[in-house]
Design an enzyme around this catalytic site. Structure first.
Site, PDB file in Angstrom:
ATOM      1  N   THR A  10       0.899  -1.144  -0.047  1.00  0.00           N
ATOM      2  CA  THR A  10      -0.102  -0.039  -0.088  1.00  0.00           C
ATOM      3  C   THR A  10       0.972   1.275   0.204  1.00  0.00           C
ATOM      4  OG1 THR A  10       0.024  -0.191   2.330  1.00  0.00           O
ATOM      5  CG2 THR A  10      -2.003  -0.913   1.208  1.00  0.00           C
ATOM      6  N   ALA A  81       7.821  -3.489   3.226  1.00  0.00           N
ATOM      7  CA  ALA A  81       7.280  -2.850   4.280  1.00  0.00           C
ATOM      8  C   ALA A  81       8.407  -2.154   5.340  1.00  0.00           C
ATOM      9  CB  ALA A  81       6.424  -3.952   5.100  1.00  0.00           C
ATOM     10  N   ALA A  82       7.904  -1.125   5.901  1.00  0.00           N
ATOM     11  CA  ALA A  82       8.871  -0.595   6.780  1.00  0.00           C
ATOM     12  C   ALA A  82       8.427   0.692   7.451  1.00  0.00           C
ATOM     13  CB  ALA A  82      10.160  -0.222   6.051  1.00  0.00           C
ATOM     14  N   GLN A  83       8.682   0.897   8.738  1.00  0.00           N
ATOM     15  CA  GLN A  83       8.439   2.537   8.964  1.00  0.00           C
ATOM     16  C   GLN A  83       9.601   3.208   8.456  1.00  0.00           C
ATOM     17  OE1 GLN A  83       8.495   5.508   9.968  1.00  0.00           O
ATOM     18  NE2 GLN A  83      10.071   5.399  11.026  1.00  0.00           N
ATOM     19  N   SER A  84       9.172   3.802   7.458  1.00  0.00           N
ATOM     20  CA  SER A  84      10.200   4.318   6.393  1.00  0.00           C
ATOM     21  C   SER A  84      10.726   5.852   6.664  1.00  0.00           C
ATOM     22  CB  SER A  84       9.669   4.050   4.922  1.00  0.00           C
ATOM     23  OG  SER A  84       8.662   5.002   4.528  1.00  0.00           O
ATOM     24  N   THR A 125      18.835   0.605   1.519  1.00  0.00           N
ATOM     25  CA  THR A 125      18.671   2.345   1.415  1.00  0.00           C
ATOM     26  C   THR A 125      20.175   2.864   1.102  1.00  0.00           C
ATOM     27  OG1 THR A 125      18.016   4.196   2.211  1.00  0.00           O
ATOM     28  CG2 THR A 125      18.146   2.415   3.818  1.00  0.00           C
ATOM     29  N   GLU A 127      20.482   5.295   2.971  1.00  0.00           N
ATOM     30  CA  GLU A 127      20.726   5.809   4.259  1.00  0.00           C
ATOM     31  C   GLU A 127      21.657   4.900   5.049  1.00  0.00           C
ATOM     32  OE1 GLU A 127      18.978   8.563   6.212  1.00  0.00           O
ATOM     33  OE2 GLU A 127      19.338   9.115   4.394  1.00  0.00           O
ATOM     34  N   LYS A 153      17.717  -0.609   8.853  1.00  0.00           N
ATOM     35  CA  LYS A 153      17.831  -1.233   7.583  1.00  0.00           C
ATOM     36  C   LYS A 153      19.274  -1.806   7.194  1.00  0.00           C
ATOM     37  CE  LYS A 153      14.405   0.048   5.016  1.00  0.00           C
ATOM     38  NZ  LYS A 153      13.265  -1.018   4.223  1.00  0.00           N
TER      39      LYS A 153
HETATM   40  P1  NDP Z   1       6.218   3.878   2.375  1.00  0.00           P
HETATM   41  O1  NDP Z   1       6.357   4.515   3.691  1.00  0.00           O
HETATM   42  O2  NDP Z   1       5.387   4.866   1.212  1.00  0.00           O
HETATM   43  O3  NDP Z   1       5.528   2.471   2.391  1.00  0.00           O
HETATM   44  C1  NDP Z   1       5.615   1.644   3.455  1.00  0.00           C
HETATM   45  C2  NDP Z   1       4.871   0.388   3.319  1.00  0.00           C
HETATM   46  O4  NDP Z   1       5.057  -0.552   4.566  1.00  0.00           O
HETATM   47  C3  NDP Z   1       3.266   0.748   3.379  1.00  0.00           C
HETATM   48  O5  NDP Z   1       2.771  -0.181   2.657  1.00  0.00           O
HETATM   49  C4  NDP Z   1       3.038   0.392   4.971  1.00  0.00           C
HETATM   50  O6  NDP Z   1       1.598   0.067   5.127  1.00  0.00           O
HETATM   51  C5  NDP Z   1       3.903  -0.819   5.249  1.00  0.00           C
HETATM   52  N1  NDP Z   1       4.082  -1.077   6.539  1.00  0.00           N
HETATM   53  C6  NDP Z   1       4.452  -0.376   7.764  1.00  0.00           C
HETATM   54  N2  NDP Z   1       4.619  -0.925   8.895  1.00  0.00           N
HETATM   55  C7  NDP Z   1       4.062  -2.154   8.459  1.00  0.00           C
HETATM   56  C8  NDP Z   1       3.894  -3.454   9.200  1.00  0.00           C
HETATM   57  N3  NDP Z   1       4.175  -3.362  10.442  1.00  0.00           N
HETATM   58  N4  NDP Z   1       3.555  -4.553   8.613  1.00  0.00           N
HETATM   59  C9  NDP Z   1       3.070  -4.598   7.236  1.00  0.00           C
HETATM   60  N5  NDP Z   1       3.243  -3.458   6.451  1.00  0.00           N
HETATM   61  C10 NDP Z   1       3.844  -2.256   7.095  1.00  0.00           C
HETATM   62  O7  NDP Z   1       7.462   3.588   1.706  1.00  0.00           O
HETATM   63  P2  NDP Z   1       8.078   3.564   0.130  1.00  0.00           P
HETATM   64  O8  NDP Z   1       7.150   2.803  -0.564  1.00  0.00           O
HETATM   65  O9  NDP Z   1       8.574   4.786  -0.253  1.00  0.00           O
HETATM   66  O10 NDP Z   1       9.280   2.670   0.312  1.00  0.00           O
HETATM   67  C11 NDP Z   1       9.409   1.189   0.164  1.00  0.00           C
HETATM   68  C12 NDP Z   1      10.459   0.543   0.959  1.00  0.00           C
HETATM   69  O11 NDP Z   1      11.533   1.066   0.169  1.00  0.00           O
HETATM   70  C13 NDP Z   1      10.682   1.089   2.445  1.00  0.00           C
HETATM   71  O12 NDP Z   1      11.166  -0.132   3.176  1.00  0.00           O
HETATM   72  C14 NDP Z   1      11.706   1.861   2.434  1.00  0.00           C
HETATM   73  O13 NDP Z   1      12.180   2.195   3.712  1.00  0.00           O
HETATM   74  C15 NDP Z   1      12.429   1.590   1.498  1.00  0.00           C
HETATM   75  N6  NDP Z   1      13.202   2.584   0.574  1.00  0.00           N
HETATM   76  C16 NDP Z   1      12.608   3.733   0.211  1.00  0.00           C
HETATM   77  C17 NDP Z   1      13.294   4.703  -0.548  1.00  0.00           C
HETATM   78  C18 NDP Z   1      12.467   5.705  -1.100  1.00  0.00           C
HETATM   79  O14 NDP Z   1      13.264   6.695  -1.470  1.00  0.00           O
HETATM   80  N7  NDP Z   1      11.168   5.849  -1.385  1.00  0.00           N
HETATM   81  C19 NDP Z   1      14.751   4.553  -0.843  1.00  0.00           C
HETATM   82  C20 NDP Z   1      15.276   3.214  -0.225  1.00  0.00           C
HETATM   83  C21 NDP Z   1      14.695   2.237   0.522  1.00  0.00           C
HETATM   84  P3  NDP Z   1       0.417   1.391   5.432  1.00  0.00           P
HETATM   85  O15 NDP Z   1      -0.061   1.764   4.293  1.00  0.00           O
HETATM   86  O16 NDP Z   1      -0.418   0.522   6.250  1.00  0.00           O
HETATM   87  O17 NDP Z   1       1.375   2.240   6.248  1.00  0.00           O
HETATM   88  P1  GDR Z   2      15.278  10.903   3.704  1.00  0.00           P
HETATM   89  O1  GDR Z   2      14.035  11.591   2.887  1.00  0.00           O
HETATM   90  O2  GDR Z   2      15.446  11.240   5.005  1.00  0.00           O
HETATM   91  O3  GDR Z   2      16.628  10.986   2.586  1.00  0.00           O
HETATM   92  O4  GDR Z   2      14.735   9.145   3.556  1.00  0.00           O
HETATM   93  P2  GDR Z   2      13.301  13.358   3.604  1.00  0.00           P
HETATM   94  O5  GDR Z   2      12.597  13.594   2.440  1.00  0.00           O
HETATM   95  O6  GDR Z   2      12.756  12.888   4.813  1.00  0.00           O
HETATM   96  O7  GDR Z   2      14.472  14.075   3.866  1.00  0.00           O
HETATM   97  C1  GDR Z   2      15.646  14.380   2.830  1.00  0.00           C
HETATM   98  C2  GDR Z   2      16.471  15.469   3.460  1.00  0.00           C
HETATM   99  O8  GDR Z   2      15.466  16.668   3.422  1.00  0.00           O
HETATM  100  C3  GDR Z   2      15.986  17.370   4.635  1.00  0.00           C
HETATM  101  N1  GDR Z   2      14.815  18.224   5.095  1.00  0.00           N
HETATM  102  C4  GDR Z   2      13.653  17.824   5.423  1.00  0.00           C
HETATM  103  N2  GDR Z   2      12.864  16.363   5.265  1.00  0.00           N
HETATM  104  C5  GDR Z   2      11.677  16.643   5.657  1.00  0.00           C
HETATM  105  N3  GDR Z   2      11.136  15.399   5.749  1.00  0.00           N
HETATM  106  N4  GDR Z   2      10.987  17.506   6.003  1.00  0.00           N
HETATM  107  C6  GDR Z   2      11.666  18.915   6.203  1.00  0.00           C
HETATM  108  O9  GDR Z   2      10.876  19.843   6.360  1.00  0.00           O
HETATM  109  C7  GDR Z   2      12.826  19.020   5.763  1.00  0.00           C
HETATM  110  N5  GDR Z   2      13.611  19.959   5.556  1.00  0.00           N
HETATM  111  C8  GDR Z   2      14.760  19.650   5.105  1.00  0.00           C
HETATM  112  C9  GDR Z   2      16.103  16.325   5.762  1.00  0.00           C
HETATM  113  O10 GDR Z   2      16.794  16.855   6.778  1.00  0.00           O
HETATM  114  C10 GDR Z   2      17.185  15.309   4.900  1.00  0.00           C
HETATM  115  O11 GDR Z   2      18.346  15.754   4.895  1.00  0.00           O
HETATM  116  C11 GDR Z   2      14.020   8.956   2.603  1.00  0.00           C
HETATM  117  C12 GDR Z   2      13.009   7.621   2.981  1.00  0.00           C
HETATM  118  O12 GDR Z   2      12.272   7.314   1.750  1.00  0.00           O
HETATM  119  C13 GDR Z   2      13.850   6.584   3.247  1.00  0.00           C
HETATM  120  O13 GDR Z   2      12.789   5.587   3.972  1.00  0.00           O
HETATM  121  C14 GDR Z   2      14.746   6.157   2.518  1.00  0.00           C
HETATM  122  O14 GDR Z   2      15.369   5.070   3.015  1.00  0.00           O
HETATM  123  C15 GDR Z   2      15.760   7.330   1.949  1.00  0.00           C
HETATM  124  O15 GDR Z   2      14.781   8.332   1.598  1.00  0.00           O
HETATM  125  C16 GDR Z   2      16.597   6.984   0.638  1.00  0.00           C
END
Ligand code: NDP
Ligand code: GDR
Length: 324
Positions: A10, A81-84, A125, A127, A153
């Site tokens: 989702t 899935a993650a607290q992302s 990631t 990160e 991660k």
């Molecule tokens: P999102 O935060 O958009 O999605 C996270 C998903 O994980 C949601 O579907 C959420 O469900 C689900 N989830 C959270 N907790 C649980 C749980 N306990 N059990 C089952 N499902 C759970 O993340 P992204 O789509 O952006 O990213 C996907 C993955 O890739 C993540 O693991 C993220 O950390 C990683 N990642 C992302 C990057 C990015 O730039 N987007 C870069 C590198 C890695 P719900 O909808 O219910 O909240």
């Molecule tokens: P990131 O993404 O931490 O790289 O993780 P985010 O967009 O939250 O932050 C990127 C950078 O922007 C700076 N920043 C702010 N960030 C947020 N969220 N809100 C603000 O107001 C703001 N102002 C400045 C942050 O300090 C940071 O340096 C994302 C997620 O998707 C992770 O799950 C994934 O693993 C990494 O990207 C790659």
């Protein structure tokens, strides 16, 4: 027909990956955790909500994963899935470790129990590089995680490699750099900016409050990145791959481009608010995706300007509809 199973279906990437795999002819299953409101908005946005099969489950509940895998009988599992949200990981470190870290072990153990021939993808990631020791990061760059999220991660990343080395699982990890889209969560800086631009342009907001404007990230389009996940599971051997554009841009510059899309000057609207600063930020990331390009023929196809324009346009439409 090949079958895929996605945790985090989702989320942003889960939705794009579902659409991609359905177009490839896969039957797509995913775990949907119990929430008090529906979470299928992104799947609906891409028009695939009725085509995927959602099964009850949570990555912190291993039994639910075993039952879901027994039902789905997948060839491939994508653990997304993650607290992302990095920022929230200081407020909820235990939950982040449990979901983002232990959650991966639960998925891997469920695979071992149900069918060890399933191919596994772990969403690692950039990160994990954190306070990076090299200006451009590749698969050989040492890790220095800077947040509870990045530590969780890294734990999941090494667990993936360990399960491959210990049990011979086909277990891959994509070290993906930031990737964004109109489906990005509103708390992430890119979407916060494009949503803010739309609100200011349409007169529903007067300013945009941000944290560290100097932070630099390698931003790509999520729609491009899910293809790399699939390519990894179709490769001859399991491995780790950096997936990135190779260009890095500051938050400040992102603001300039986004405001320019609607003919405004960012300096008139953006305010720095220490509330959004992190206890330990990652100053700069830039990926070297040479290996995924040479071995799997993947490269980013969307430029940052195109990505920002796409996000601003989608937010203008959405905010406009909210007002109507
Ligand atoms: P999102 O935060 O958009 O999605 C996270 C998903 O994980 C949601 O579907 C959420 O469900 C689900 N989830 C959270 N907790 C649980 C749980 N306990 N059990 C089952 N499902 C759970 O993340 P992204 O789509 O952006 O990213 C996907 C993955 O890739 C993540 O693991 C993220 O950390 C990683 N990642 C992302 C990057 C990015 O730039 N987007 C870069 C590198 C890695 P719900 O909808 O219910 O909240
Ligand atoms: P990131 O993404 O931490 O790289 O993780 P985010 O967009 O939250 O932050 C990127 C950078 O922007 C700076 N920043 C702010 N960030 C947020 N969220 N809100 C603000 O107001 C703001 N102002 C400045 C942050 O300090 C940071 O340096 C994302 C997620 O998707 C992770 O799950 C994934 O693993 C990494 O990207 C790659």
């Amino acid at each position: 027909m090949r079958r895929a199973f996605i945790t985090g279906i989702t989320g942003q990437d889960g939705a794009y990956l579902s659409k991609f795999l359905l177009e490839k002819g896969y039957k797509v299953y995913g775990v949907d955790r119990r929430t008090s409101l529906p979470t299928t908005e992104r799947l609906r946005y891409l028009g695939v909500a009725d085509e995927v099969m959602l099964l009850d489950g949570d990555v912190s509940d291993q039994g639910s994963l075993v039952r879901a895998l027994q039902t789905a009988e997948p060839d491939e599992v994508y653990n997304l899935a993650a607290q992302s949200f990095v920022g929230a990981s200081w407020q909820q470190p235990v939950l982040t470790m449990a979901t983002t870290g232990i959650g991966a072990v639960n998925v891997l153990e469920a695979i071992r129990l149900v069918n060890p021939r399933i191919r596994f993808y772990q969403a690692s990631t950039s990160e994990m590089f954190g306070l990076a020791t090299e200006p451009v990061q590749s698969e050989r760059t040492p890790f220095h995680p800077r947040s509870p999220y990045a530590i969780a991660k890294l734990f999941a990343h090494w667990t993936t490699i360990n399960y491959r080395e210990s049990y011979g699982l086909f277990a891959c990890a994509g070290i993906l750099f930031n990737h964004e889209s109109p489906l990005r969560g509103l708390e992430f800086v890119t979407r916060k900016i494009t949503d803010g631009v739309a609100r200011i342009k349409l007169g529903v907001a007067k300013e945009l409050r941000l944290g560290n404007l100097d932070a630099k990230r390698d931003w790509g389009f999520a729609g491009d990145y899910v293809r790399a996940m699939w390519l990894m599971l179709g490769a001859e051997k399991p491995d780790e791959y950096v997936v990135a554009t190779g260009h890095t841009t500051s938050v400040r510059e992102f603001c300039r481009i986004a405001f320019e899309c609607v003919g405004l000057n960012w300096k008139d609207y953006v305010t720095v608010d220490p509330k959004f600063a992190r206890p330990a930020d990652v100053p700069t990331l830039c990926g070297n995706a040479e290996r995924v390009k040479v071995e799997l023929a993947w490269q980013a196809t969307t430029t940052l300007d195109e990505l920002i324009a796409m996000m601003v346009e989608a937010d203008l439409k959405r905010v406009g509809n909210e007002r109507a």
